[in-house]
Design a protein around this motif. Structure first.
Motif, PDB file in Angstrom:
ATOM      1  N   ARG A  93       0.826  -1.208   0.000  1.00  0.00           N
ATOM      2  CA  ARG A  93       0.000   0.000   0.000  1.00  0.00           C
ATOM      3  C   ARG A  93       0.862   1.261   0.000  1.00  0.00           C
ATOM      4  NH1 ARG A  93      -3.671   3.212  -1.540  1.00  0.00           N
ATOM      5  NH2 ARG A  93      -4.728   4.493  -0.021  1.00  0.00           N
ATOM      6  N   LEU A  94       0.263   2.362  -0.445  1.00  0.00           N
ATOM      7  CA  LEU A  94       0.901   3.684  -0.389  1.00  0.00           C
ATOM      8  C   LEU A  94       0.967   4.122   1.078  1.00  0.00           C
ATOM      9  CD1 LEU A  94       1.703   6.225  -2.254  1.00  0.00           C
ATOM     10  CD2 LEU A  94      -0.618   7.006  -1.738  1.00  0.00           C
ATOM     11  N   LEU A  95       2.177   4.349   1.582  1.00  0.00           N
ATOM     12  CA  LEU A  95       2.367   4.664   3.005  1.00  0.00           C
ATOM     13  C   LEU A  95       1.603   5.927   3.427  1.00  0.00           C
ATOM     14  CD1 LEU A  95       4.058   3.777   5.536  1.00  0.00           C
ATOM     15  CD2 LEU A  95       5.785   5.401   4.760  1.00  0.00           C
ATOM     16  N   PRO A 147      10.319   3.768  -3.246  1.00  0.00           N
ATOM     17  CA  PRO A 147       9.787   5.094  -3.586  1.00  0.00           C
ATOM     18  C   PRO A 147       9.199   5.160  -4.999  1.00  0.00           C
ATOM     19  CG  PRO A 147      12.155   5.091  -3.874  1.00  0.00           C
ATOM     20  CD  PRO A 147      11.788   3.716  -3.366  1.00  0.00           C
ATOM     21  N   TRP A 148       8.213   6.038  -5.153  1.00  0.00           N
ATOM     22  CA  TRP A 148       7.740   6.419  -6.485  1.00  0.00           C
ATOM     23  C   TRP A 148       8.717   7.446  -7.035  1.00  0.00           C
ATOM     24  CZ3 TRP A 148       3.363   4.620  -8.982  1.00  0.00           C
ATOM     25  CH2 TRP A 148       2.468   3.880  -8.213  1.00  0.00           C
ATOM     26  N   PRO A 149       8.749   7.637  -8.358  1.00  0.00           N
ATOM     27  CA  PRO A 149       9.573   8.727  -8.905  1.00  0.00           C
ATOM     28  C   PRO A 149       9.056  10.092  -8.410  1.00  0.00           C
ATOM     29  CG  PRO A 149       8.982   7.152 -10.626  1.00  0.00           C
ATOM     30  CD  PRO A 149       8.154   6.804  -9.421  1.00  0.00           C
ATOM     31  N   PHE A 170      -9.136  18.666  -9.210  1.00  0.00           N
ATOM     32  CA  PHE A 170      -7.811  18.085  -8.969  1.00  0.00           C
ATOM     33  C   PHE A 170      -7.928  16.707  -8.327  1.00  0.00           C
ATOM     34  CE2 PHE A 170      -4.047  17.595  -6.226  1.00  0.00           C
ATOM     35  CZ  PHE A 170      -3.012  17.918  -7.094  1.00  0.00           C
ATOM     36  N   ARG A 171      -7.325  15.707  -8.979  1.00  0.00           N
ATOM     37  CA  ARG A 171      -7.341  14.356  -8.419  1.00  0.00           C
ATOM     38  C   ARG A 171      -6.290  14.256  -7.309  1.00  0.00           C
ATOM     39  NH1 ARG A 171      -3.093  10.046  -8.601  1.00  0.00           N
ATOM     40  NH2 ARG A 171      -4.157   8.481  -7.362  1.00  0.00           N
ATOM     41  N   SER A 172      -6.727  13.871  -6.096  1.00  0.00           N
ATOM     42  CA  SER A 172      -5.766  13.711  -5.004  1.00  0.00           C
ATOM     43  C   SER A 172      -5.647  12.240  -4.622  1.00  0.00           C
ATOM     44  CB  SER A 172      -6.176  14.556  -3.803  1.00  0.00           C
ATOM     45  OG  SER A 172      -7.396  14.081  -3.289  1.00  0.00           O
ATOM     46  N   VAL A 209      -1.279  15.779  -9.067  1.00  0.00           N
ATOM     47  CA  VAL A 209       0.155  15.709  -8.805  1.00  0.00           C
ATOM     48  C   VAL A 209       0.466  14.223  -8.703  1.00  0.00           C
ATOM     49  CG1 VAL A 209      -0.072  15.896  -6.270  1.00  0.00           C
ATOM     50  CG2 VAL A 209       2.070  16.552  -7.357  1.00  0.00           C
ATOM     51  N   SER A 210       1.489  13.776  -9.425  1.00  0.00           N
ATOM     52  CA  SER A 210       1.863  12.362  -9.400  1.00  0.00           C
ATOM     53  C   SER A 210       3.206  12.211 -10.107  1.00  0.00           C
ATOM     54  CB  SER A 210       0.783  11.509 -10.084  1.00  0.00           C
ATOM     55  OG  SER A 210       0.994  10.135  -9.822  1.00  0.00           O
ATOM     56  N   SER A 211       3.628  10.970 -10.283  1.00  0.00           N
ATOM     57  CA  SER A 211       4.890  10.732 -10.992  1.00  0.00           C
ATOM     58  C   SER A 211       4.618  10.549 -12.480  1.00  0.00           C
ATOM     59  CB  SER A 211       5.535   9.466 -10.443  1.00  0.00           C
ATOM     60  OG  SER A 211       4.643   8.385 -10.584  1.00  0.00           O
ATOM     61  N   GLY A 212       5.688  10.626 -13.265  1.00  0.00           N
ATOM     62  CA  GLY A 212       5.570  10.289 -14.678  1.00  0.00           C
ATOM     63  C   GLY A 212       5.083   8.855 -14.822  1.00  0.00           C
ATOM     64  N   LEU A 234       8.933  12.322  -2.993  1.00  0.00           N
ATOM     65  CA  LEU A 234       8.907  10.971  -3.554  1.00  0.00           C
ATOM     66  C   LEU A 234       8.164  10.066  -2.568  1.00  0.00           C
ATOM     67  CD1 LEU A 234      11.743  12.359  -4.584  1.00  0.00           C
ATOM     68  CD2 LEU A 234      12.241  10.048  -5.364  1.00  0.00           C
ATOM     69  N   PRO A 235       6.858   9.894  -2.766  1.00  0.00           N
ATOM     70  CA  PRO A 235       6.101   9.064  -1.810  1.00  0.00           C
ATOM     71  C   PRO A 235       6.506   7.598  -1.938  1.00  0.00           C
ATOM     72  CG  PRO A 235       4.737   9.607  -3.687  1.00  0.00           C
ATOM     73  CD  PRO A 235       6.035  10.330  -3.884  1.00  0.00           C
ATOM     74  N   ARG A 236       6.159   6.798  -0.951  1.00  0.00           N
ATOM     75  CA  ARG A 236       6.604   5.402  -0.954  1.00  0.00           C
ATOM     76  C   ARG A 236       5.435   4.426  -0.852  1.00  0.00           C
ATOM     77  NH1 ARG A 236      12.177   5.801   0.400  1.00  0.00           N
ATOM     78  NH2 ARG A 236      12.282   3.537   0.278  1.00  0.00           N
TER      79      ARG A 236
HETATM   80  N1  PCA Z   1       1.627   7.464  -8.143  1.00  0.00           N
HETATM   81  C1  PCA Z   1       0.639   7.134  -7.158  1.00  0.00           C
HETATM   82  C2  PCA Z   1       1.129   7.713  -5.884  1.00  0.00           C
HETATM   83  C3  PCA Z   1       2.328   8.482  -6.211  1.00  0.00           C
HETATM   84  C4  PCA Z   1       2.578   8.238  -7.638  1.00  0.00           C
HETATM   85  O1  PCA Z   1       3.531   8.634  -8.283  1.00  0.00           O
HETATM   86  C5  PCA Z   1      -0.701   7.705  -7.493  1.00  0.00           C
HETATM   87  O2  PCA Z   1      -0.779   8.661  -8.277  1.00  0.00           O
HETATM   88  O3  PCA Z   1      -1.684   7.224  -6.948  1.00  0.00           O
END
Ligand code: PCA
Length: 331
Positions: A93-95, A147-149, A170-172, A209-212, A234-236
């Protein structure tokens, strides 16, 4: 005489082999379902699948681990509870998805605290002992984390300042991202990564907001046009196991699992680093404009980030401060 002896020996061996066979049969009955929230093609899920296979092979099939990506078994938001309560023995899971329970879980998502893989590794080193303790009290054993990028901003128009973001849907994906939306005048809506392609296609969301990596996995170029590299944090993700299940696992198999976890943390980090450039190029190939955020936008986000970091420190109390102090001492 000789013949009799041989026959006896053969019989004993046959009996012993039968008993072993039965034991192996009983051990093989242990099957661990492993829920994951992200799509099978995502690198975290790929690492999770390798980790599962490593355990199955390493334990000689005594523990068969079966992964369930894309939130198919439990949705992301339900995975931790499912493992705490023993509905599933093990999972990923996303921490920072657990910030509601304890702000400390969001240490990896404090804006601009750790913005590179190198710093994210240091921050995790500082956080790991405290995180393990918190999880232990929740009937969980922490196995590994990847970690995510770095996180950047996605839009369907050019954005050069916070004013340009006003009013956007905005998607959170956690408290930090919802708060970022509020502070920039956007309207947050929490959506799992597995469902974002549809959310963007239907207009339920128009930025995030997210990674590539996540943008690439979900082919967001079908709806969005711009990705701004911000390197905000960089979330994990982390792999956890139910503490009772862990306690009932033999020392030998625990050691196998620990070894597989170490390997997963190492390969996960490697994959994440390499996936960063690869996926940004993938977004470009999909037709998106990809590049660093402009100085005005960056400057404004830094100021908002400082407010968010101060708020987080207040909420995260002594544990949060201990982690940040230990991290800063490593720099
Ligand atoms: N991707 C996941 C969490 C962080 C990321 O880069 C997401 O967007 O849900």
């Amino acid at each position: 005489m000789k013949t009799t002896l041989l026959t006896k020996t053969t019989k004993t061996v046959a009996f012993a082999a039968g008993a072993l066979g039965l034991m192996a049969g009983a051990a093989q009955a242990e099957k661990w379902d492993l829920p994951m929230a992200y799509s099978a093609s995502n690198f975290h899920s790929a690492v999770g699948a390798e980790f599962a296979k490593c355990i199955t092979t390493g334990t000689g099939g005594a523990i068969e681990v079966v992964t369930h990506p894309s939130g198919a078994l439990f949705k992301g938001a339900d995975i931790k509870r499912a493992i705490q309560t023993g509905q599933a023995p093990i999972g990923e899971r996303l921490l920072s998805g657990h910030q509601n329970e304890n702000a400390v879980f969001g240490v990896d998502s404090v804006p601009f605290l750790a913005t590179s893989f190198e710093d994210a590794t240091k921050l995790w080193k500082a956080a790991k002992p405290i995180m393990s303790k918190i999880l232990d009290k929740q009937n969980l054993v922490l196995l590994y984390s990847v970690p995510w990028p770095p996180q950047g901003l996605y839009f369907k128009k050019e954005v050069n300042s916070v004013a340009d973001m006003k009013g956007l849907k905005f998607r959170s994906y956690n408290n930090t991202t919802s708060r970022l939306a509020e502070l920039t005048g956007m309207l947050p809506v929490t959506i799992e990564a597995a469902e974002i392609s549809q959310a963007f296609a239907t207009g339920v969301a128009e930025s995030m907001v997210s990674s590539g990596s996540t943008g690439y996995d979900r082919k967001v170029w079908e709806s969005l046009t711009h990705f701004y590299e911000v390197d905000a944090w960089l979330p994990r993700n982390y792999m956890m196991i139910n503490k009772d299940v862990w306690g009932k696992t033999s020392k030998a198999n625990q050691n196998i699992i620990k070894g597989c976890a170490e390997l997963a943390e190492y390969t996960g980090q490697y994959r994440s680093i390499h996936y960063t450039g690869f996926t940004l190029n993938g977004l470009r190939a999909g037709g998106m404009k990809v590049g660093p955020a402009g100085d005005k936008l960056k400057g404004e986000l830094k100021v908002i980030g400082e407010t968010m970091a101060a708020d987080w420190l207040k909420k995260a109390g002594a544990d949060g401060k201990a982690i940040v102090d230990a991290y800063k001492a490593m720099k």
